[in-house]
Enzyme design. Structure first.
Site, PDB file in Angstrom:
ATOM      1  N   HIS A  78      14.072  41.424  -9.299  1.00 45.43           N
ATOM      2  CA  HIS A  78      14.424  40.152  -8.647  1.00 45.43           C
ATOM      3  C   HIS A  78      15.880  39.815  -8.915  1.00 45.43           C
ATOM      4  O   HIS A  78      16.534  40.469  -9.721  1.00 45.43           O
ATOM      5  CB  HIS A  78      13.464  39.033  -9.043  1.00 45.43           C
ATOM      6  CG  HIS A  78      13.516  38.596 -10.478  1.00 45.43           C
ATOM      7  ND1 HIS A  78      13.141  39.401 -11.526  1.00 45.43           N
ATOM      8  CD2 HIS A  78      13.897  37.420 -11.036  1.00 45.43           C
ATOM      9  CE1 HIS A  78      13.268  38.741 -12.657  1.00 45.43           C
ATOM     10  NE2 HIS A  78      13.745  37.536 -12.390  1.00 45.43           N
ATOM     11  N   HIS A  80      17.649  37.391 -10.304  1.00 42.06           N
ATOM     12  CA  HIS A  80      18.241  36.600 -11.391  1.00 42.06           C
ATOM     13  C   HIS A  80      19.283  37.396 -12.170  1.00 42.06           C
ATOM     14  O   HIS A  80      19.087  38.588 -12.443  1.00 42.06           O
ATOM     15  CB  HIS A  80      17.141  36.078 -12.325  1.00 42.06           C
ATOM     16  CG  HIS A  80      16.367  34.934 -11.735  1.00 42.06           C
ATOM     17  ND1 HIS A  80      15.096  34.591 -12.129  1.00 42.06           N
ATOM     18  CD2 HIS A  80      16.709  34.054 -10.755  1.00 42.06           C
ATOM     19  CE1 HIS A  80      14.682  33.540 -11.419  1.00 42.06           C
ATOM     20  NE2 HIS A  80      15.640  33.207 -10.581  1.00 42.06           N
ATOM     21  N   ASP A  82      20.085  37.644 -15.223  1.00 44.40           N
ATOM     22  CA  ASP A  82      19.684  38.363 -16.447  1.00 44.40           C
ATOM     23  C   ASP A  82      18.917  39.654 -16.126  1.00 44.40           C
ATOM     24  O   ASP A  82      18.501  40.379 -17.034  1.00 44.40           O
ATOM     25  CB  ASP A  82      18.868  37.460 -17.392  1.00 44.40           C
ATOM     26  CG  ASP A  82      17.551  37.004 -16.812  1.00 44.40           C
ATOM     27  OD1 ASP A  82      17.520  36.537 -15.653  1.00 44.40           O
ATOM     28  OD2 ASP A  82      16.520  37.116 -17.509  1.00 44.40           O
ATOM     29  N   HIS A  83      18.748  39.956 -14.834  1.00 49.15           N
ATOM     30  CA  HIS A  83      18.092  41.210 -14.430  1.00 49.15           C
ATOM     31  C   HIS A  83      19.001  42.141 -13.635  1.00 49.15           C
ATOM     32  O   HIS A  83      18.706  43.333 -13.519  1.00 49.15           O
ATOM     33  CB  HIS A  83      16.811  40.903 -13.636  1.00 49.15           C
ATOM     34  CG  HIS A  83      15.800  40.182 -14.478  1.00 49.15           C
ATOM     35  ND1 HIS A  83      14.677  40.783 -14.981  1.00 49.15           N
ATOM     36  CD2 HIS A  83      15.800  38.909 -14.956  1.00 49.15           C
ATOM     37  CE1 HIS A  83      14.012  39.903 -15.727  1.00 49.15           C
ATOM     38  NE2 HIS A  83      14.669  38.759 -15.727  1.00 49.15           N
ATOM     39  N   HIS A 136       7.744  33.564  -8.894  1.00 52.23           N
ATOM     40  CA  HIS A 136       8.889  33.304  -9.772  1.00 52.23           C
ATOM     41  C   HIS A 136      10.144  33.177  -8.896  1.00 52.23           C
ATOM     42  O   HIS A 136      10.905  32.220  -9.010  1.00 52.23           O
ATOM     43  CB  HIS A 136       9.015  34.453 -10.765  1.00 52.23           C
ATOM     44  CG  HIS A 136      10.164  34.340 -11.719  1.00 52.23           C
ATOM     45  ND1 HIS A 136      10.241  33.359 -12.684  1.00 52.23           N
ATOM     46  CD2 HIS A 136      11.286  35.088 -11.858  1.00 52.23           C
ATOM     47  CE1 HIS A 136      11.374  33.514 -13.377  1.00 52.23           C
ATOM     48  NE2 HIS A 136      12.021  34.555 -12.889  1.00 52.23           N
ATOM     49  N   ASP A 153       9.735  39.244 -14.137  1.00 49.10           N
ATOM     50  CA  ASP A 153       9.381  37.943 -14.716  1.00 49.10           C
ATOM     51  C   ASP A 153       8.149  37.338 -14.063  1.00 49.10           C
ATOM     52  O   ASP A 153       8.006  36.124 -14.000  1.00 49.10           O
ATOM     53  CB  ASP A 153      10.554  36.957 -14.569  1.00 49.10           C
ATOM     54  CG  ASP A 153      11.709  37.299 -15.496  1.00 49.10           C
ATOM     55  OD1 ASP A 153      11.593  38.257 -16.281  1.00 49.10           O
ATOM     56  OD2 ASP A 153      12.734  36.599 -15.411  1.00 49.10           O
ATOM     57  N   HIS A 191      10.668  40.147 -20.468  1.00 50.05           N
ATOM     58  CA  HIS A 191      11.079  39.361 -21.641  1.00 50.05           C
ATOM     59  C   HIS A 191      10.089  39.493 -22.795  1.00 50.05           C
ATOM     60  O   HIS A 191       8.894  39.674 -22.583  1.00 50.05           O
ATOM     61  CB  HIS A 191      11.176  37.866 -21.292  1.00 50.05           C
ATOM     62  CG  HIS A 191      12.300  37.526 -20.363  1.00 50.05           C
ATOM     63  ND1 HIS A 191      13.533  37.135 -20.802  1.00 50.05           N
ATOM     64  CD2 HIS A 191      12.359  37.523 -19.014  1.00 50.05           C
ATOM     65  CE1 HIS A 191      14.327  36.888 -19.751  1.00 50.05           C
ATOM     66  NE2 HIS A 191      13.639  37.127 -18.648  1.00 50.05           N
TER      67      HIS A 191
HETATM   68 FE    FE Z   1      14.425  36.902 -16.596  1.00 49.56          FE
HETATM   69 ZN    ZN Z   2      13.850  35.748 -13.690  1.00 46.04          ZN
END
Ligand code: FE
Ligand code: ZN
Length: 280
Positions: A78, A80, A82-83, A136, A153, A191
């Site tokens: 996805h 985001h 942080d990915h 998400h 996530d 995570h």
């Molecule tokens: Fe994440």
């Molecule tokens: Zn995420």
């Protein structure tokens, strides 16, 4: 069906072997405070790896340098940061494929993975099925193959992702889709949230002895700095309240929390998710 499956996987040296292929070697690379970037070792080319959700490049580069591995593909679940944040630096002029969801917010992918399509990386001997799992985020996908699920996530051990873009109904359907995969599937989440998730799970489902046992195990692992992932679907079905909305004890807890009767699993899920968002 079974015959065909095993025929394909037979090793020529042992034509009557019914041993399924060895599981993928998947290695966690810790990023930020609690993200996992997963390095999938190629079953065909021992020094080549694919990477899932590289939110940052540095820890991946350090690990492949330390071990002499070559990065050969990037998979994204996805959009985001942080990915996906590490993709430009990891790609740096190379032509390695970057495979991710159809989403204009992701400008780094070279190949789009659509629902129920196969993602083939023949040079690595890897093949996954793409599953659209909105909730998400709306374009969130998972990769499933080789007995392994990379679900970003959406599903966590003991919990699930927050609903940022979708609805409780969508997230319920997405989790249901994952729950229907073979129970021995190893689940690689984005995570390390397991300990916090289990505190909530025990508040919702205090009489769940499997959950209590798992919580003790997780506590021990975290005390030793060991990842709690991968988990398995079999375990999650026993301990994860978000996969257990149809269970009378979970529904009763959600109804007590909401102060009203709830009519379906998506409603139970919605109450649990909102409860968890406030839970400390
Ligand atoms: Fe994440
Ligand atoms: Zn995420």
């Amino acid at each position: 069906m079974l015959q065909v499956k095993f025929r394909r996987e037979m090793s020529p040296a042992a034509p009557f072997s019914r041993t399924p292929p060895a599981p993928l070697i998947v290695q966690p690379v810790a990023a930020f405070s609690d993200n996992y970037i997963w390095l999938i070792h190629s079953p065909r080319e021992p020094r080549k790896v694919a990477v899932v959700d590289p939110g940052e490049a540095r820890p991946v580069l350090q690990e492949i340098e330390r071990t002499g591995l070559t990065l050969a593909a990037i998979l994204l679940t996805h959009h985001h940061p942080d990915h996906i944040g590490g993709v430009p630096e990891l790609k740096r002029g190379s032509d390695i494929p970057v495979i991710g969801p159809d989403d204009e917010r992701i400008t780094v992918n070279t190949r789009i993975a659509r629902d129920a399509e196969g993602v083939e990386l023949p040079e690595l001997g890897l093949a996954f099925e793409t599953l659209a799992i909105p909730g998400h985020t709306l374009s969130h996908i998972a990769f499933w193959g080789h007995g392994s699920l990379f679900c970003g996530d959406t599903l966590f051990s003991g919990g699930c992702g927050r609903i940022f873009e979708g609805t409780a109904k969508q997230m319920t359907a997405s989790l249901e889709r994952l729950r229907c995969l073979p129970t021995e599937t190893r689940v690689y989440c984005g995570h390390e949230y397991t300990a916090a998730n289990l505190r909530f799970a025990m508040a919702v489902d205090p009489d769940n002895t499997a959950c209590a046992r798992y919580q003790a195990e997780v506590h021990d692992k975290r005390a030793r700095g060991v990842p709690t992932l991968p988990t398995t679907l079999a375990l999650e079905i026993q301990v994860n309240p978000f996969l257990r909305c149809e269970q009378p004890a979970i529904r009763a807890a959600a109804e007590r929390h909401a102060g009203r009767a709830l009519t379906d699993n998506a409603e139970v899920f919605g109450v649990l998710r909102a409860w968890k968002d406030q839970f400390r």
